[in-house]
Motif scaffolding. Structure first.
Motif, short mmCIF file in Angstrom:
data_model
loop_
_atom_site.label_atom_id
_atom_site.label_comp_id
_atom_site.label_asym_id
_atom_site.label_seq_id
_atom_site.Cartn_x
_atom_site.Cartn_y
_atom_site.Cartn_z
N ASP A 157 0.91 -1.27 -0.01
CA ASP A 157 0.03 -0.08 -0.05
C ASP A 157 1.04 1.22 0.06
OD1 ASP A 157 -1.60 2.11 0.62
OD2 ASP A 157 -2.89 1.04 2.07
N ILE A 158 1.02 2.14 -0.99
CA ILE A 158 1.77 3.08 -1.26
C ILE A 158 1.05 4.31 -1.72
CG2 ILE A 158 4.01 1.68 -1.70
CD1 ILE A 158 3.65 2.29 -4.71
N LYS A 159 -0.10 4.43 -1.24
CA LYS A 159 -1.14 5.53 -1.49
C LYS A 159 -0.54 7.00 -1.25
CE LYS A 159 -5.63 7.47 -0.85
NZ LYS A 159 -6.69 7.61 -0.05
N ASN A 160 0.25 6.81 -0.29
CA ASN A 160 0.74 8.45 0.11
C ASN A 160 2.19 8.45 -0.05
OD1 ASN A 160 -1.52 9.95 1.38
ND2 ASN A 160 -1.60 8.27 2.68
N GLY A 161 2.84 7.44 -1.03
CA GLY A 161 4.22 7.57 -1.36
C GLY A 161 5.11 6.77 -0.79
N VAL A 162 6.34 6.70 -1.24
CA VAL A 162 7.65 6.19 -0.69
C VAL A 162 8.88 6.85 -0.59
CG1 VAL A 162 8.94 3.87 -1.37
CG2 VAL A 162 6.26 4.04 -2.03
N ASP A 163 9.38 6.47 0.24
CA ASP A 163 10.74 7.09 0.74
C ASP A 163 11.88 5.92 0.60
OD1 ASP A 163 9.89 9.89 1.47
OD2 ASP A 163 10.07 9.32 3.47
N THR A 164 13.02 6.39 -0.01
CA THR A 164 14.37 5.61 0.04
C THR A 164 15.25 6.05 0.79
OG1 THR A 164 13.63 5.62 -2.46
CG2 THR A 164 15.68 4.41 -1.63
N LEU A 165 15.71 5.04 1.62
CA LEU A 165 16.52 4.94 2.64
C LEU A 165 17.88 3.91 2.53
CD1 LEU A 165 13.47 4.58 4.23
CD2 LEU A 165 14.61 6.48 5.37
N LEU A 166 18.94 4.41 3.40
CA LEU A 166 19.89 3.51 3.60
C LEU A 166 19.70 3.17 5.26
CD1 LEU A 166 23.14 4.27 1.89
CD2 LEU A 166 21.92 2.31 1.50
#
Length: 142
Positions: free
Chosen positions: A74-83
């Motif tokens: 569920d990515i309705k409100n977006g995705v952040d990419t991290l390390l």
């Protein structure tokens, strides 16, 4: 964890959301340019309601399938990419808003991608990805 964007999608204005999407597309292109490492995807629930009732989930896959895998979340409100602190690639997916036990929340899922080379040796993803340089805007929030 270190954010690979200038700021989290949850903190973005409408214009910044477009910039965030460009950054996301660039990160995904970079992923596709890397070798197709064998990976373990670990899915953990971070929001208060779901983390109480769900154990982490584990999947075997490969790096080039991460985009398709994220689309099943569920990515309705977006995705952040991290390390991560262990230098694994991770994606924090923000899904539907919900109300449970009288509190509002956003379904928040962390997908940690642990990549392996020959002999199942862990790959240090910080070799390929670095955090953005601080700017005046985000240095004030550090």
């Amino acid at each position: 964890m270190n954010l690979l964007h200038k700021k989290s999608i949850l903190e973005c204005t409408e214009l910044e959301e477009r910039i965030h999407q460009v950054e996301t597309n660039q990160l995904l292109q970079k992923i596709l340019s890397l070798p197709n490492f064998d990976c373990d995807f670990e899915v953990t629930f971070e929001d208060d309601y779901h983390k109480e009732m769900n154990d982490p989930l584990f999947y075997e896959s490969n790096l080039h399938r991460i985009s398709d895998f994220l689309e099943t979340r569920d990515i309705k409100n977006g995705v952040d990419t991290l390390l991560t602190k262990d230098n694994h690639l991770a994606f924090r997916a923000f899904g539907e808003n919900y109300t449970a036990r009288g509190k509002d929340g956003i379904l928040t899922t962390l997908v940690t991608v642990k990549c392996f080379g020959e002999g199942r040796m862990p790959i240090d993803m910080s070799r390929y990805f670095s955090t953005p340089e601080p700017t005046v805007e985000n240095s004030l929030t550090l």
